[in-house]
Design an enzyme around this catalytic site. Structure first.
Site, PDB file in Angstrom:
ATOM      1  N   TYR A  51       0.826  -1.214   0.000  1.00  0.00           N
ATOM      2  CA  TYR A  51       0.000   0.000   0.000  1.00  0.00           C
ATOM      3  C   TYR A  51       0.856   1.257   0.000  1.00  0.00           C
ATOM      4  O   TYR A  51       0.432   2.306   0.496  1.00  0.00           O
ATOM      5  CB  TYR A  51      -0.962  -0.018   1.191  1.00  0.00           C
ATOM      6  CG  TYR A  51      -2.179  -0.901   0.970  1.00  0.00           C
ATOM      7  CD1 TYR A  51      -3.172  -0.530   0.061  1.00  0.00           C
ATOM      8  CD2 TYR A  51      -2.354  -2.093   1.657  1.00  0.00           C
ATOM      9  CE1 TYR A  51      -4.291  -1.323  -0.156  1.00  0.00           C
ATOM     10  CE2 TYR A  51      -3.479  -2.901   1.455  1.00  0.00           C
ATOM     11  CZ  TYR A  51      -4.444  -2.499   0.539  1.00  0.00           C
ATOM     12  OH  TYR A  51      -5.554  -3.282   0.331  1.00  0.00           O
ATOM     13  N   THR A  93     -15.485   1.450  -1.473  1.00  0.00           N
ATOM     14  CA  THR A  93     -14.506   1.307  -0.380  1.00  0.00           C
ATOM     15  C   THR A  93     -15.188   1.352   0.983  1.00  0.00           C
ATOM     16  O   THR A  93     -14.880   0.546   1.870  1.00  0.00           O
ATOM     17  CB  THR A  93     -13.471   2.449  -0.470  1.00  0.00           C
ATOM     18  OG1 THR A  93     -12.926   2.481  -1.791  1.00  0.00           O
ATOM     19  CG2 THR A  93     -12.363   2.261   0.548  1.00  0.00           C
ATOM     20  N   ARG A 104     -18.473  -6.166  -0.283  1.00  0.00           N
ATOM     21  CA  ARG A 104     -18.256  -5.271   0.862  1.00  0.00           C
ATOM     22  C   ARG A 104     -19.557  -4.963   1.601  1.00  0.00           C
ATOM     23  O   ARG A 104     -19.574  -4.851   2.825  1.00  0.00           O
ATOM     24  CB  ARG A 104     -17.556  -3.993   0.409  1.00  0.00           C
ATOM     25  CG  ARG A 104     -16.048  -4.224   0.200  1.00  0.00           C
ATOM     26  CD  ARG A 104     -15.374  -3.039  -0.443  1.00  0.00           C
ATOM     27  NE  ARG A 104     -13.924  -3.142  -0.401  1.00  0.00           N
ATOM     28  CZ  ARG A 104     -13.105  -2.413  -1.171  1.00  0.00           C
ATOM     29  NH1 ARG A 104     -13.612  -1.548  -2.040  1.00  0.00           N
ATOM     30  NH2 ARG A 104     -11.801  -2.556  -1.074  1.00  0.00           N
ATOM     31  N   HIS A 117      -9.769  -6.652  -1.176  1.00  0.00           N
ATOM     32  CA  HIS A 117      -9.048  -5.709  -2.042  1.00  0.00           C
ATOM     33  C   HIS A 117      -9.334  -6.072  -3.491  1.00  0.00           C
ATOM     34  O   HIS A 117      -9.479  -7.244  -3.819  1.00  0.00           O
ATOM     35  CB  HIS A 117      -7.540  -5.819  -1.795  1.00  0.00           C
ATOM     36  CG  HIS A 117      -6.713  -5.188  -2.884  1.00  0.00           C
ATOM     37  ND1 HIS A 117      -6.494  -3.844  -2.943  1.00  0.00           N
ATOM     38  CD2 HIS A 117      -6.106  -5.725  -3.967  1.00  0.00           C
ATOM     39  CE1 HIS A 117      -5.767  -3.565  -4.025  1.00  0.00           C
ATOM     40  NE2 HIS A 117      -5.516  -4.703  -4.659  1.00  0.00           N
TER      41      HIS A 117
END
Ligand code: GTP
Ligand code: MG
Length: 140
Positions: A51, A93, A104, A117
């Site tokens: 990241y 996100t 998600r 991810h």
């Protein structure tokens, strides 16, 4: 341009909460083929490197410590238009903004601990796949 491969990780929260099987099933049922798969754990150093693009952001330290807090599942997925279609499958996100039925929406608990991810471009899909897998570990 239609793309063929993307890279994903099932993050430590979803692994800890017992969602590996359900998430892999949803990925397969959405038409993705798993061409590489690994159960592993990122060191703090490796998570920081993965990241690196977020280094300096206010959430970077939390992100690195979360991503190295427990085992993950890393995978390379194949499908037409893989990168964009996978981002659609996982949802936004922030799970509060993720469309109903997305991975998600179903399994993430917060913007920081958001279950999965997904690569954001072809270029990053290739970089991230190579970060986790040797060529001999990918089976088309
Ligand atoms: P990834 O697929 O994990 O790359 O997520 P993303 O592409 O949807 O989001 P982005 O690359 O912008 O951010 C990477 C990760 O950092 C996110 O998945 C979150 O776990 C975390 N993150 C991003 N923004 C925030 C934030 O505002 N707060 C916190 N706590 N975490 C964040
Ligand atoms: Mg991202």
């Amino acid at each position: 341009m239609a793309t063929n491969r993307t890279f994903t990780m099932i993050k430590p929260d979803a692994v800890k909460n017992g969602h590996i099987g359900a998430i892999l099933q949803q990925i397969n049922e959405a038409g993705f083929r798993i061409v590489a798969l690994k159960y592993t754990k990122l060191s703090t150093e490796k998570a920081g490197e993965f990241y690196d693009v977020h280094r300096g952001r206010p959430f970077y330290d939390d992100l690195v410590s979360f991503m190295s807090s427990g085992p993950i599942v890393a995978a390379v997925l194949e499908k037409d238009n893989a990168v964009a279609d996978f981002r659609t499958l996982i949802g936004a996100t922030n799970p509060a903004e993720a469309a109903a039925g997305t991975i998600r929406a179903k399994y993430a608990t917060s913007i920081g601990e958001n279950a999965v991810h997904g690569s954001d471009s072809d270029e990053n899909a290739a970089i991230e796949s190579n970060f986790h897998f040797a060529g001999t570990e990918v089976f088309a």
